[in-house]
Design a protein around this motif. Structure first.
Motif, PDB file in Angstrom:
ATOM      1  N   ALA A 184     -46.749-112.817  22.435  1.00 17.98           N
ATOM      2  CA  ALA A 184     -47.821-111.907  22.839  1.00 17.98           C
ATOM      3  C   ALA A 184     -47.887-111.752  24.356  1.00 17.98           C
ATOM      4  O   ALA A 184     -48.045-110.639  24.872  1.00 17.98           O
ATOM      5  N   HIS A 185     -47.745-112.852  25.091  1.00 12.80           N
ATOM      6  CA  HIS A 185     -47.766-112.754  26.549  1.00 12.80           C
ATOM      7  C   HIS A 185     -46.609-111.888  27.059  1.00 12.80           C
ATOM      8  O   HIS A 185     -46.768-111.122  28.013  1.00 12.80           O
ATOM      9  N   ALA A 186     -45.465-112.004  26.394  1.00  7.06           N
ATOM     10  CA  ALA A 186     -44.300-111.226  26.828  1.00  7.06           C
ATOM     11  C   ALA A 186     -44.458-109.736  26.540  1.00  7.06           C
ATOM     12  O   ALA A 186     -43.770-108.914  27.155  1.00  7.06           O
ATOM     13  N   LEU A 187     -45.365-109.386  25.625  1.00  3.88           N
ATOM     14  CA  LEU A 187     -45.584-107.970  25.282  1.00  3.88           C
ATOM     15  C   LEU A 187     -46.667-107.321  26.137  1.00  3.88           C
ATOM     16  O   LEU A 187     -46.798-106.089  26.125  1.00  3.88           O
ATOM     17  N   GLN A 188     -47.426-108.129  26.848  1.00  3.00           N
ATOM     18  CA  GLN A 188     -48.503-107.572  27.646  1.00  3.00           C
ATOM     19  C   GLN A 188     -47.956-106.625  28.725  1.00  3.00           C
ATOM     20  O   GLN A 188     -46.937-106.899  29.355  1.00  3.00           O
ATOM     21  N   ASP A 189     -48.657-105.520  28.884  1.00  2.54           N
ATOM     22  CA  ASP A 189     -48.331-104.527  29.922  1.00  2.54           C
ATOM     23  C   ASP A 189     -46.928-103.949  29.768  1.00  2.54           C
ATOM     24  O   ASP A 189     -46.274-103.567  30.746  1.00  2.54           O
ATOM     25  N   SER A 191     -48.573-101.368  21.701  1.00  2.00           N
ATOM     26  CA  SER A 191     -49.756-102.000  21.124  1.00  2.00           C
ATOM     27  C   SER A 191     -49.305-103.162  20.244  1.00  2.00           C
ATOM     28  O   SER A 191     -48.269-103.085  19.581  1.00  2.00           O
ATOM     29  N   PHE A 192     -50.066-104.252  20.256  1.00  3.50           N
ATOM     30  CA  PHE A 192     -49.681-105.421  19.455  1.00  3.50           C
ATOM     31  C   PHE A 192     -50.917-106.224  19.076  1.00  3.50           C
ATOM     32  O   PHE A 192     -51.977-106.094  19.696  1.00  3.50           O
ATOM     33  N   ILE A 193     -50.754-107.028  18.071  1.00  7.60           N
ATOM     34  CA  ILE A 193     -51.814-107.932  17.647  1.00  7.60           C
ATOM     35  C   ILE A 193     -51.179-109.179  17.062  1.00  7.60           C
ATOM     36  O   ILE A 193     -50.077-109.140  16.503  1.00  7.60           O
ATOM     37  N   ALA A 209     -56.011-122.364  25.427  1.00  7.59           N
ATOM     38  CA  ALA A 209     -56.385-121.620  26.630  1.00  7.59           C
ATOM     39  C   ALA A 209     -55.341-120.555  26.948  1.00  7.59           C
ATOM     40  O   ALA A 209     -55.676-119.453  27.404  1.00  7.59           O
ATOM     41  N   TYR A 210     -54.082-120.862  26.697  1.00  6.37           N
ATOM     42  CA  TYR A 210     -52.985-119.918  26.926  1.00  6.37           C
ATOM     43  C   TYR A 210     -53.161-118.668  26.071  1.00  6.37           C
ATOM     44  O   TYR A 210     -52.772-117.569  26.475  1.00  6.37           O
ATOM     45  N   GLY A 211     -53.775-118.819  24.910  1.00  2.58           N
ATOM     46  CA  GLY A 211     -53.987-117.664  24.038  1.00  2.58           C
ATOM     47  C   GLY A 211     -55.354-117.031  24.144  1.00  2.58           C
ATOM     48  O   GLY A 211     -55.666-116.091  23.400  1.00  2.58           O
ATOM     49  N   GLY A 212     -56.157-117.514  25.075  1.00  2.00           N
ATOM     50  CA  GLY A 212     -57.555-117.102  25.114  1.00  2.00           C
ATOM     51  C   GLY A 212     -57.814-115.642  25.410  1.00  2.00           C
ATOM     52  O   GLY A 212     -58.849-115.103  25.022  1.00  2.00           O
ATOM     53  N   ASP A 213     -56.903-114.961  26.098  1.00  2.00           N
ATOM     54  CA  ASP A 213     -57.157-113.576  26.499  1.00  2.00           C
ATOM     55  C   ASP A 213     -56.276-112.586  25.740  1.00  2.00           C
ATOM     56  O   ASP A 213     -56.074-111.449  26.186  1.00  2.00           O
ATOM     57  N   LEU A 214     -55.778-112.988  24.582  1.00  2.00           N
ATOM     58  CA  LEU A 214     -54.873-112.138  23.816  1.00  2.00           C
ATOM     59  C   LEU A 214     -55.570-111.506  22.614  1.00  2.00           C
ATOM     60  O   LEU A 214     -56.563-112.050  22.111  1.00  2.00           O
ATOM     61  N   PRO A 215     -55.067-110.365  22.124  1.00  2.00           N
ATOM     62  CA  PRO A 215     -55.648-109.748  20.919  1.00  2.00           C
ATOM     63  C   PRO A 215     -55.196-110.521  19.673  1.00  2.00           C
ATOM     64  O   PRO A 215     -54.048-110.399  19.234  1.00  2.00           O
ATOM     65  N   ILE A 216     -56.091-111.333  19.137  1.00  2.00           N
ATOM     66  CA  ILE A 216     -55.768-112.208  18.008  1.00  2.00           C
ATOM     67  C   ILE A 216     -56.786-111.997  16.896  1.00  2.00           C
ATOM     68  O   ILE A 216     -58.004-112.022  17.139  1.00  2.00           O
ATOM     69  N   ALA A 217     -56.301-111.786  15.686  1.00  2.00           N
ATOM     70  CA  ALA A 217     -57.162-111.685  14.506  1.00  2.00           C
ATOM     71  C   ALA A 217     -57.093-113.007  13.763  1.00  2.00           C
ATOM     72  O   ALA A 217     -56.050-113.354  13.190  1.00  2.00           O
ATOM     73  N   LEU A 218     -58.169-113.779  13.786  1.00  2.00           N
ATOM     74  CA  LEU A 218     -58.222-115.057  13.093  1.00  2.00           C
ATOM     75  C   LEU A 218     -58.575-114.854  11.625  1.00  2.00           C
ATOM     76  O   LEU A 218     -58.992-113.778  11.205  1.00  2.00           O
ATOM     77  N   ASN A 219     -58.407-115.921  10.849  1.00  2.00           N
ATOM     78  CA  ASN A 219     -58.674-115.870   9.400  1.00  2.00           C
ATOM     79  C   ASN A 219     -57.937-114.707   8.741  1.00  2.00           C
ATOM     80  O   ASN A 219     -58.465-114.036   7.859  1.00  2.00           O
ATOM     81  N   CYS A 220     -56.720-114.483   9.198  1.00  2.00           N
ATOM     82  CA  CYS A 220     -55.927-113.347   8.725  1.00  2.00           C
ATOM     83  C   CYS A 220     -54.574-113.877   8.224  1.00  2.00           C
ATOM     84  O   CYS A 220     -53.616-113.988   8.981  1.00  2.00           O
ATOM     85  N   ASN A 221     -54.546-114.216   6.958  1.00  2.00           N
ATOM     86  CA  ASN A 221     -53.361-114.813   6.356  1.00  2.00           C
ATOM     87  C   ASN A 221     -52.431-113.722   5.833  1.00  2.00           C
ATOM     88  O   ASN A 221     -52.792-112.966   4.934  1.00  2.00           O
ATOM     89  N   GLU A 223     -36.413-109.185  22.367  1.00  2.00           N
ATOM     90  CA  GLU A 223     -35.582-108.502  21.376  1.00  2.00           C
ATOM     91  C   GLU A 223     -36.311-107.305  20.782  1.00  2.00           C
ATOM     92  O   GLU A 223     -35.727-106.227  20.602  1.00  2.00           O
ATOM     93  N   ALA A 224     -37.590-107.479  20.491  1.00  2.00           N
ATOM     94  CA  ALA A 224     -38.374-106.378  19.912  1.00  2.00           C
ATOM     95  C   ALA A 224     -38.520-105.229  20.915  1.00  2.00           C
ATOM     96  O   ALA A 224     -38.393-104.059  20.536  1.00  2.00           O
ATOM     97  N   LEU A 225     -38.766-105.565  22.177  1.00  2.00           N
ATOM     98  CA  LEU A 225     -38.900-104.525  23.195  1.00  2.00           C
ATOM     99  C   LEU A 225     -37.587-103.770  23.398  1.00  2.00           C
ATOM    100  O   LEU A 225     -37.579-102.557  23.603  1.00  2.00           O
ATOM    101  N   ALA A 226     -36.480-104.507  23.375  1.00  2.00           N
ATOM    102  CA  ALA A 226     -35.172-103.854  23.494  1.00  2.00           C
ATOM    103  C   ALA A 226     -34.925-102.911  22.323  1.00  2.00           C
ATOM    104  O   ALA A 226     -34.365-101.824  22.489  1.00  2.00           O
ATOM    105  N   SER A 227     -35.401-103.299  21.151  1.00  2.00           N
ATOM    106  CA  SER A 227     -35.265-102.436  19.980  1.00  2.00           C
ATOM    107  C   SER A 227     -36.106-101.181  20.123  1.00  2.00           C
ATOM    108  O   SER A 227     -35.676-100.084  19.758  1.00  2.00           O
TER     109      SER A 227
END
Length: 414
Positions: A22-27, A31-33, A185-197, A406-410
């Motif tokens: 997720a950090h590597a996809l920022q900016d 769009s990502f989640i 803390a590293y994930g604190g500012d990312l778009p994360i959906a919890l309780n999402c199995n 890899e995903a960004l290159a794709s």
């Protein structure tokens, strides 16, 4: 956060790998989640306050290979205190528990075993790492125990080539307020959906369709970071099926290591941050750290089939075992001063089903197979995918970053 029905890139799992991705996809203009089954961030990195005076990492607790560990810089950026003291793993607080001359004999036997594994791996032929045990050596049981701490399994289940492929710089540090707290803390500012199995990845159409406990999400690309156990057990399924991924995951099962912390009332004379282990002729032995960071507690660590046996016995069994073992080492007077605080049960965790991966004999190549993208749309990361820093939080984080690239290159090739 609001739950999207459509996204460019979906990341499954908010452990270290998913957060690295997720950090590597920022900016990067996509769009990502991150879709996380648990109600918290961190996966197998989880810090708790076991008591008002005791911080305890239920999962990973050491910045292994700290001079090459990407979480060291992350900790510094986020003002987490790093303890660079040498680990007490080779030390012994009380010679009565393991006399010095015997301990030195054991350490020589352990070093000789590691020398034999390194030499045997040079042939390029895989075998169970147990072939490098010296027949009849009195310390084989304890060598096996040490390796259960490293791998979560006994040596007869461990690929020799995988055992030797791990990059260990022998520099191991700690995060004072918890490795799990750092990862969270590293994930604190990312778009994360919890309780999402996420239970199904349908990649048979133009867009990928994810079935989750919070509804359906479609995505152009998906980064999968779940433990190998969930792929093998088909807790997460693929349609069309991906037999090569299931086979690779099966060759990289999760071993088991569990930790326990016990409140210690008094006994301030015990040396802080010291190690203790009893001599043993079998792998059925735990390892202890006395008063970590000076806290009023003793931590215990158990691995392999012994840890699994204890876990199956139920909640509280690990603490009971640890108390009995400590009493056997330090005498019955300490029993009344010990009280269970917390213990991990990673094998029983439905979203982990183990601690970390090891390659079965003959399956050392499966890490690269598991990591390979599928159709330029599905990308794979997690602690089982690196060929060097596997089984670690920083290896997982770095693999997530690799999968995101890899995903960004794709995306760029569209």
């Amino acid at each position: 956060m609001s739950f999207p029905s459509s996204i460019d890139i979906a990341i499954i799992g908010a452990g270290a790998a998913g957060l690295g991705a997720a950090h590597a996809l920022q900016d990067k203009g996509v769009s990502f989640i991150v879709l996380e089954a648990r109600d918290r961030i961190g996966g197998r990195a989880h810090t708790i306050m076991a008591s008002p005076d005791v911080t305890f990492d239920l999962g990973c607790g050491w910045l292994h290979s700290a001079d090459r560990n990407s979480f060291v810089g992350i900790a510094e950026q986020r003002a987490f205190t790093i303890d660079t003291s040498r680990p007490p793993w080779r030390d012994q607080a009380y010679d009565a528990a393991f006399p010095r001359d015997e301990r030195e004999e054991f350490l020589r036997a352990l070093e000789a075993f590691f020398t034999r594994t390194a030499e045997a791996a040079k042939s390029g032929r895989d075998a169970p790492a147990s072939v490098c045990l010296e027949p009849g050596n009195r310390w084989n049981g304890m060598i096996d125990a040490i390796c259960t701490y490293l791998n979560g399994c006994e040596l007869d289940q461990m690929s020799l080539l995988d055992f030797e492929a791990y990059e260990d710089t022998e520099l191991n540090w700690r995060v004072r307020h918890g490795y799990g707290a750092l990862v969270a803390a590293y994930g604190g500012d990312l778009p994360i959906a919890l309780n999402c199995n996420v239970t199904l990845i349908d990649h048979g159409d133009t867009r990928i369709r994810l079935t989750t406990s919070r509804g359906t999400v479609t995505a152009d690309k998906v980064i999968v970071t779940v433990p190998t156990s969930l792929i093998v057990d088909e807790a997460l399924r693929f349609s069309p099926a991906l037999p090569s991924k299931v086979e690779a995951a099966a060759g990289l099962p999760l071993g088991l290591d569990n930790k326990v912390t016990l409140a210690l009332d008094g006994w301030e004379h015990l040396p802080r941050d010291s190690g203790m282990r009893g001599r043993s002729h079998t792998a059925r032995v735990g390892s202890f750290q006395l008063r970590p960071f000076g806290q009023p507690c003793i931590e215990g660590f158990y691995g392999g089939s012994f840890a699994r046996e204890i876990e199956v016995a139920g909640e509280g069994a690990l603490a009971a075992q640890a108390i009995d073992d400590i009493v056997a080492l330090l005498g019955n007077d300490i029993r009344k001063s010990l009280r269970p605080l917390a213990e991990s049960r990673w094998g029983a965790d439905p979203f982990a089903r183990g601690a970390y991966s090891h390659a079965l004999p003959g399956h050392a190549d499966k890490r690269a197979v598991l990591a390979a993208p599928v159709d330029d749309r599905l990308f794979f990361a997690g602690e089982a995918t690196p060929v060097d820093f596997f089984s670690t939080a920083h290896g997982a984080r770095d693999s997530g970053e690799r999968a995101a690239r890899e995903a960004l290159a794709s995306v760029a090739r569209r």
